[in-house]
Enzyme design. Structure first.
Site, PDB file in Angstrom:
ATOM      1  N   GLU A  82      23.106  -7.420  20.807  1.00 36.67           N
ATOM      2  CA  GLU A  82      22.287  -7.732  19.632  1.00 36.67           C
ATOM      3  C   GLU A  82      22.255  -9.237  19.456  1.00 36.67           C
ATOM      4  O   GLU A  82      23.318  -9.864  19.409  1.00 36.67           O
ATOM      5  CB  GLU A  82      22.876  -7.077  18.374  1.00 36.67           C
ATOM      6  CG  GLU A  82      22.965  -5.560  18.430  1.00 36.67           C
ATOM      7  CD  GLU A  82      21.616  -4.894  18.602  1.00 36.67           C
ATOM      8  OE1 GLU A  82      20.603  -5.484  18.180  1.00 36.67           O
ATOM      9  OE2 GLU A  82      21.564  -3.799  19.179  1.00 36.67           O
ATOM     10  N   CYS A  88      21.550 -13.337  10.811  1.00 37.70           N
ATOM     11  CA  CYS A  88      20.578 -13.086  11.875  1.00 37.70           C
ATOM     12  C   CYS A  88      19.271 -12.604  11.248  1.00 37.70           C
ATOM     13  O   CYS A  88      18.190 -12.821  11.771  1.00 37.70           O
ATOM     14  CB  CYS A  88      21.124 -12.032  12.813  1.00 37.70           C
ATOM     15  SG  CYS A  88      21.871 -10.671  11.940  1.00 37.70           S
TER      16      CYS A  88
END
Ligand code: NAD
Length: 979
Positions: A740, A774
């Protein structure tokens, strides 16, 4: 209790009848076309909902065509009646054109608005007050306005109040005397009366920092009160949502005891009857009145945020502050009524309700205890209960209207929002418009019956977030922080096979306070890593073969341990990663959620299945762990991500090697300790703090590591994918990588957006945790004409972001994680690249790695500010002329993690759903703050190669499927059939 006082009940029935008859006689609504529309809206729930939504949107619809098509969409969604109105609209457009039709629609809403809003300006408002006074009705004026998102807006609002107070004082001088309005049981009262909303008088009010909020409000509120006192104008504090309750009460207490105001008798506050703790408020105000030696006026209302409070409590797992039914609220209102009337020497009562029973109960009780009529004030909303108000006034009661003043269309949209928030508000309108109720039911004593809890399916529930409106939570959290402060620096060992090892240490400083070392972490050596992998290999078979249920139970035990220790863990994050209070708390809650969610999903998804068996053939399908798993985690969600990746790997049957980020070793070690204490075998979970390029890299390259779970930057993620793709000599497994990575997330603001909501969402998304999520927004794509207003207000709002250390609850903008990051970001701000226009650079904090919030604008959508992830409080605006371009620009990024759109027209929202290509799309809310299970999280494109964390099927990535098929026939004998 009323129910034990039959004579009071019969008194109420007797007294209520003439008012009821007056109401029946008048009919609430007349015959003009607007009233008919209003009546439709009251009748038809779907139509009402859609019509309210349209009115809410109307002020922002500048183009006639867009206005008509929006009206069309809302009406078409509103059932048969709505479709009929939509057809009328189309016909009108054909016959008289878009402009004339839009004009009529605006006019109709403005006319309706005039029923509920006295005027758009003070001149008009004074005339309305004068007219009402001519009929013997008093007023309290409320200034409508947009949400206050900056100090500047708060200053402007305060200035409007000053003007209002001065104006009312001036107007009141020429009002003819009115004995009923101008005196109560204790003497003369001011003719001028205003209602004050504290939310308008300072931005960013948060119960996490009550003292700070009161401080900031004080400087605007006290001078206003002094002005009102000197001008002979009464001031009432409104009560808004529960989050502001304690701030409002404390501010009020301070004001009431302030040297210059403690003898002033004309100060009041609202008590909301729907609050479970409302009688505590009445007691508190009684004590306050005694202390200040002057009375306090209480306006008792039921409360206007019922839907909001219940939804919010449900969403975040808070204790719900409001009573659960209308009957409970009505009963509570009466109990409070009696309590206030019983103390009418200290508490001057005003009752704000349109419910006939509630008001008659108040006047009947007042009469029974011997109070004169003048002791009771009745308050009603302007334009909503004129007949009832007039009837009470005729009988000699003081009636005051709550009069909103503000621009008609925006004002109507604020009112409608309020009505939408509380559908029960509409109840009285409908009721009185129709005479749905008979007198006996209308006047009956409200009895709170048993509340039936809805049956809940036994499934996953998110851990509640800490509710900072609760005093003890705030105190405990502050205490946890103070205790954590004394334990710095935290020493972190390497743990291999359960053995703690000291190694050369790396220091990590508190990002907020650079003079303090937060963590001293031992750096694992190459041989620590190698040994840990060997132990992990040996632990794998038995861990893999343990029943799913047993592994799940261990993970649940881990969740319980984290939950029991949540404040200490959050406090470590406050110092080690400079997570502000609320963010730290949410990170810990998410870690708990990951454990419980994966334990639940594992039982559901990973248990062996034999449902495809047939007589003579036994088929099983099972999942098993892949082998030793390196968990390589980032620092920005320092507990949740490492805990989520490792609990998923563990529950799926893989031993884990935890490799925290260099900046977050202490929180990760606290997790490790909980794993150990929860009972994970020593070789199943091991702890390897160290440098990414050394420890991380060694783990990635070792042929015995079967799997890597990585979350972090794109550069590192891609290099891991590449390295893992190379097969080393002796390697027996194809390495599996769950990866990720970063994001370059966009927020689109469409022309039909609610600007208040959009700005709040943008600020939270771009500057929450200093932009180091993020999911943070770093691109802002604004469509069409609203850009100017949006940017101006956004800048004001950014100006009000106070930088402060994360341990200070007043901090709205903390520092970034370390010196390197700070330098890099300051470099970007200094040299944003050719073509970047600096719009605003905010205040920079001191003493830590602070970076000012920065806003740039670019016209080239391919500019580096629009494509590179910077991971800090830097936001780049790009204006576009239409939605097509907005979507194209948003989708042009190589990343695809989160995105948000602010829009209200249903077809725009639908298009966004269909066309915006991101892992997590948010509509009319911030693009950060995904919750496990509710918003499974993860990106596409260069943002991620995995299945969403905290969502279904995530665990399959950590397991390998195995199918077994057995022929159970023995020489023509099948056990299933021959049984
Ligand atoms: P990072 O990539 O620098 O470090 C992540 C981890 O990888 C750390 O443990 C680090 O020590 C390790 N590492 C570094 N170099 C390595 C190497 N050569 N081999 C193996 N491991 C190595 O990222 P960070 O600064 O800790 O975190 C910020 C980044 O993470 C941002 O890009 C952010 O967008 C991303 N992020 C993504 C998600 C998501 O769910 N998609 C969540 C959080 C953070």
């Amino acid at each position: 209790m009323t129910e034990h006082q039959p004579d009071l009940e019969s008194e109420i029935r007797r007294m209520g009848r003439p008012y009821w008859e007056a109401l029946q006689g008048s009919g609430r609504f007349g015959r003009d076309v607007y009233e008919r529309i209003l009546r439709f809206a009251m009748d038809d729930q779907e139509l009402r909902f859609q019509a309210f939504r349209f009115v809410d949107l109307l002020p922002s619809l500048r183009s006639d065509d867009v206005l008509i098509s929006a009206a069309d969409e809302f009406l078409a969604a509103a059932g048969a009646e709505g479709r009929r109105l939509a057809a009328m609209l189309s016909a009108s457009r054909r016959m008289v054109g878009a402009h004339a039709t839009a004009f009529v629609v605006r006019k109709a809403v403005a006319t309706m608005a005039r029923r509920f809003i006295a005027s758009s300006d003070l001149d008009g408002a004074m005339k309305a007050l004068h007219r009402a006074r001519g009929k013997g009705i008093g007023a309290t004026v409320d200034l409508l306005g947009e949400a206050t998102l900056s100090e500047l807006e708060a200053d402007r609002y305060a200035a409007r109040y000053r003007a209002l107070i001065a104006r009312i004082a001036e107007a009141a001088e020429i009002w003819p005397p009115d004995e009923v309005l101008d005196a109560n049981h204790a003497g003369r009262i001011p003719r001028g009366n205003v209602s004050l909303k504290i939310s308008a008088l300072a931005p960013y009010l948060d119960p996490i920092d009550i003292a700070g909020a009161v401080d900031r409000l004080r400087r605007r509120v006290i001078p206003l009160l002094e002005l009102a006192r000197d001008s002979g104008v009464f001031v009432n504090f409104d009560m808004e949502s529960w989050e502001l309750h304690e701030i409002t009460m404390r501010l009020f207490e301070e004001a009431a005891l302030h040297d210059s105001l403690r003898n002033w008798r004309h100060l009041g506050i609202v008590v909301q009857g729907y609050l479970a703790g409302a009688s505590g408020d009445v007691d508190r105000l009684t004590a306050l009145a005694e202390k200040r030696s002057a009375p306090i006026t209480i306006r008792l209302v039921k409360g206007a945020y019922w839907d909001y409070e219940t939804v919010r409590a449900e969403l975040w797992g808070y204790r719900c502050p409001v009573l659960r039914t209308k009957e409970e609220t009505d009963a509570n209102f009466e109990k409070l009524t009696r309590a206030i009337l019983d103390r009418s020497d200290r508490l001057w009562p005003a009752f704000g309700s349109h419910n006939l029973r509630s008001i008659v109960h108040a006047v009947a009780y007042a009469e029974r205890i011997g109070l004169p009529q003048s002791a009771v004030e009745i308050q009603m909303l302007y334009g909503m209960a004129d007949t009832m108000g007039a009837a009470f006034r005729n009988d000699g009661y003081r009636v005051r209207q709550y009069v909103p003043v503000g621009e008609l269309l925006p004002g109507m949209s604020y009112l409608v929002r309020r009505l939408l928030e509380n559908t029960s508000n509409v109840g009285f309108l409908k009721q009185s418009a129709h005479g749905d109720l008979d007198y006996d039911s209308a006047i009956a004593c409200p009895l709170a019956g048993p509340v039936h809890e809805p049956a809940r399916e036994a499934k996953f529930r998110n851990a509640p977030l800490s509710d900072f409106t609760v005093n003890t939570t705030r105190i405990d959290f502050a205490a946890a922080i103070e205790s954590a402060r004394t334990k710095l620096p935290i020493r972190v060992p390497v743990v291999v096979g359960g053995e703690r090892r000291s190694r050369p240490e790396r220091e990590h400083f508190c990002p907020s306070r650079n003079e303090i070392v937060a963590t001293r972490a031992s750096m694992a050596t190459a041989s620590d890593v190698d040994e840990a992998i060997s132990l992990s290999v040996s632990a794998y078979p038995s861990w893999r073969d343990l029943a799913v249920g047993e592994r799940s139970a261990l993970i649940e035990r881990l969740a319980d341990r984290i939950e029991a220790d949540r404040m200490r863990l959050a406090a470590i994050e406050v110092f080690e990663e400079a997570k502000p209070w609320r963010e730290a708390d949410a990170d810990v809650a998410e870690a708990i959620d990951f454990c419980r969610y994966y334990a639940w999903r594992a039982r559901k998804e990973l248990s062996p299945r034999c449902d495809a068996s047939l007589p003579g053939e036994a088929n099983t399908f099972a999942w098993e762990g892949r082998g030793p798993t390196a968990v390589i985690a980032p620092w920005n969600f320092p507990l949740a991500i490492i805990c989520g990746m490792s609990s998923a790997a563990l529950v799926a049957g893989n031993p884990v090697l935890l490799k925290p980020a260099e900046q977050s070793s202490a929180v990760a070690f606290a997790l490790y300790e909980h794993m150990e204490a929860a009972g994970f075998p020593a070789n199943v979970a091991q702890f390897l703090p160290g440098l990414g390029e050394e420890v991380g890299r060694r783990l990635v390259l070792d042929p015995r590591v079967a799997q890597i779970a990585f979350t972090g930057s794109r550069a590192v993620g891609l290099s891991i994918l590449e390295s893992a793709g190379k097969v080393a000599p002796g390697q027996r497994e194809i390495k599996h990588v769950v990866c990720e990575m970063g994001g370059k997330n966009a927020i689109i603001v469409a022309e039909d957006a609610d600007i208040d909501e959009a700005i709040q969402g943008i600020v939270a998304s771009a500057f929450g945790y200093a932009g180091q999520k993020c999911s943070a927004a770093s691109r802002l794509i604004v469509v069409g004409e609203i850009c100017g207003e949006l940017i101006a207000r956004l800048i004001d709002s950014m100006r009000s972001l106070r930088p402060a250390p994360a341990d200070d609850p007043a901090s709205l903008l903390g520092p970034v994680i370390d010196e390197e990051s700070c330098r890099r970001l300051l470099g970007v701000i200094d040299h944003p690249g050719e073509g970047a226009k600096e719009l605003f650079i905010g205040e920079r904090g001191t003493g830590g790695w602070f970076v000012p919030p920065a806003l740039f604008e670019v016209s080239d959508p391919g500019h580096r500010l629009m494509s590179e992830e910077f991971f800090g409080p830097i936001l780049c605006v790009h204006r576009v002329s239409d939605l097509d371009t907005a979507f194209a620009v948003a989708n042009a990024s190589e990343y695809g993690l989160t995105g948000a759109i602010f829009a209200r027209i249903p077809s725009t929202i639908e298009r966004a759903r269909r066309e915006l290509r991101v892992g997590n799309l948010y509509i009319n809310r911030k693009c950060t703050g995904a919750m496990v299970h509710r918003q499974p999280f993860g990106g596409r494109g260069m943002s991620g190669a995995g299945t969403k964390a905290g969502g279904p099927a995530y665990l399959y990535q950590f397991a390998r499927p195995r199918a077994t098929s057995e022929n159970t026939m023995r020489h023509g004998f099948s056990p299933e059939i021959s049984k």
